[in-house]
Scaffold this motif. Sequence first.
Motif, mmCIF file in Angstrom:
data_model
loop_
_atom_site.group_PDB
_atom_site.id
_atom_site.type_symbol
_atom_site.label_atom_id
_atom_site.label_comp_id
_atom_site.label_asym_id
_atom_site.label_seq_id
_atom_site.Cartn_x
_atom_site.Cartn_y
_atom_site.Cartn_z
ATOM 1 N N VAL A 305 -0.583 -12.425 2.557
ATOM 2 C CA VAL A 305 -1.476 -12.014 3.645
ATOM 3 C C VAL A 305 -2.786 -11.480 3.086
ATOM 4 O O VAL A 305 -3.883 -11.801 3.579
ATOM 5 C CB VAL A 305 -0.776 -10.958 4.531
ATOM 6 C CG1 VAL A 305 -1.762 -10.329 5.500
ATOM 7 C CG2 VAL A 305 0.386 -11.586 5.290
ATOM 8 N N ASN A 306 -2.711 -10.658 2.036
ATOM 9 C CA ASN A 306 -3.925 -10.133 1.427
ATOM 10 C C ASN A 306 -4.786 -11.247 0.839
ATOM 11 O O ASN A 306 -6.017 -11.215 0.932
ATOM 12 C CB ASN A 306 -3.566 -9.129 0.329
ATOM 13 C CG ASN A 306 -3.000 -7.844 0.883
ATOM 14 O OD1 ASN A 306 -3.196 -7.513 2.043
ATOM 15 N ND2 ASN A 306 -2.271 -7.123 0.059
ATOM 16 N N ALA A 341 -12.132 1.563 1.939
ATOM 17 C CA ALA A 341 -10.698 1.244 1.860
ATOM 18 C C ALA A 341 -10.022 2.034 0.745
ATOM 19 O O ALA A 341 -8.886 2.508 0.905
ATOM 20 C CB ALA A 341 -10.507 -0.259 1.634
ATOM 21 N N ALA A 342 -10.705 2.199 -0.394
ATOM 22 C CA ALA A 342 -10.127 2.952 -1.508
ATOM 23 C C ALA A 342 -9.943 4.427 -1.141
ATOM 24 O O ALA A 342 -8.934 5.049 -1.498
ATOM 25 C CB ALA A 342 -11.007 2.808 -2.750
ATOM 26 N N ALA A 362 -0.340 -1.082 3.400
ATOM 27 C CA ALA A 362 -0.600 -2.517 3.355
ATOM 28 C C ALA A 362 -1.903 -2.856 4.074
ATOM 29 O O ALA A 362 -2.651 -3.741 3.623
ATOM 30 C CB ALA A 362 0.561 -3.280 3.983
ATOM 31 N N ALA A 363 -2.197 -2.167 5.185
ATOM 32 C CA ALA A 363 -3.447 -2.415 5.915
ATOM 33 C C ALA A 363 -4.655 -2.039 5.055
ATOM 34 O O ALA A 363 -5.666 -2.765 5.017
ATOM 35 C CB ALA A 363 -3.456 -1.631 7.223
ATOM 36 N N GLY A 364 -4.575 -0.901 4.364
ATOM 37 C CA GLY A 364 -5.676 -0.510 3.489
ATOM 38 C C GLY A 364 -5.893 -1.504 2.357
ATOM 39 O O GLY A 364 -7.034 -1.844 2.016
ATOM 40 N N LEU A 365 -4.798 -1.988 1.767
ATOM 41 C CA LEU A 365 -4.906 -2.979 0.703
ATOM 42 C C LEU A 365 -5.482 -4.300 1.218
ATOM 43 O O LEU A 365 -6.232 -4.981 0.514
ATOM 44 C CB LEU A 365 -3.536 -3.216 0.071
ATOM 45 C CG LEU A 365 -2.991 -2.064 -0.774
ATOM 46 C CD1 LEU A 365 -1.536 -2.324 -1.165
ATOM 47 C CD2 LEU A 365 -3.844 -1.844 -2.021
#
Length: 450
Positions: A305-306, A341-342, A362-365
């Motif tokens: 997904v990423n 995001a980090a 997972a959303a942040g990554l």
Amino acid sequence: MTDPGSPTPAAPTASPPATASLPATATPPVPVPSAQRPAAETAPAAASLSRQQKAGLLLTLILGSLTALPALSMDMYLPALPEVSGALDSSAAQVQLTLTTCLLGLALGQVVVGPMSDQFGRRRPLLVSMTGYVVASAACAFAPTIETLTVFRLVQGLAGAAGIVIARAVVRDLFDGLAMARFFSTLMLISGAAPVLAPVLGGQVLRFTDWRGVFLILAAMGLLLTLVTLRWLPETLDPADRHSGGIPVALRAMRELLADRVFTGYLLAGALTFAALFAYVAASPFVVQEIYGASPQTFSLLFMVNSIGLVAVGQLNGKVLVGRVSLDRVLGIGLAVIGVAAVALLLLTSGVFGPVGLLPVAAGLFVLMSAMALVLPNANSLGLMRAPHAAGSASALLGTSQFLIGAIASPLVGIAGEHTAVPMAVVQLTTVTLAAAGFLLLCRPWRPRD
């Protein structure tokens, strides 16, 4: 050199770089309606266009596969990291070192192969290196200890580096300006698909065999790509444009490039952002599987997904933003999004919001990985634009810096053990902050430049 029987390059090097193009990436001239042209002209023109489209697509697939091979070497192996740790009676840090040595090989190999391709042409160094990659991958499959596996991974990285650096140099031979930025974004569609498919493929391979089978598959892929390159990749560097003088001349060219403040700024922006990406690559198998208890197949799905986000934003960059928004501005926006995001990941993993599950992390990554596509292709394009007559050396510096800093950053994510994701977030925030600082202080994008 041009091998006898090699196909004619899709875009002749005699054409001005800014207009040399492949149909997949550049806007073709507005055609004259067929009704206004003699019938005798229409059929040959259509046949010629069809041949050009096929040649352009084939070149894109070959270059994309060459840039994707190192990602396959890293990502197919990721779901097997915990298994390797048990099979070879080694710690997580020792297993992560096999990633680091592969990255180190990818970095150092580019320093050697890039200048060699400026001197001997693109094909010959590439074919020799690809043969070495096949042998090293097979050796990894039969490594008896973690120490020998680490050494063979270093050799695998050294040999695999040629695909990255020479593919970039070929693009610089054929393109310039916005056309080059668009083509890099198109390559990301293929090289970005490697992270999408590799962990899934690796996870499925582990259902039927062990981690050694992963390396045998990599050896087979390398052999197939070597044969395709031998048969269909043309020579793109004209003999008149090659540099003689060997290593001293190459080192002087690199020194001159590093003395260029703007080039160095783009180099640092791309390399430090790449380090944030590899902090994710090195840490995610343990974060997802050990800390959050997910299966190798779930990890592969999240990784996929990423990677889809990375590919999608890469196409947005190449098809929509390039030509409408300055490359410097897009690069700056990408760095800002990665930074946000980090910060979010650091807050989530350090417990500021209390215990959190896998989904918010997972959303942040996903956001962090997707925004990489706004930084990496544009940093490479802007850097290569500063070196029209030393594409191999410039490509080597850009690639070496990325993998060398990535090799330094990746083991830091495990410094606090396998039960916390905080080091991953700290490394990502630190590297993207330094990337933004290098971009702003050295490139000074708000000022006109020569």
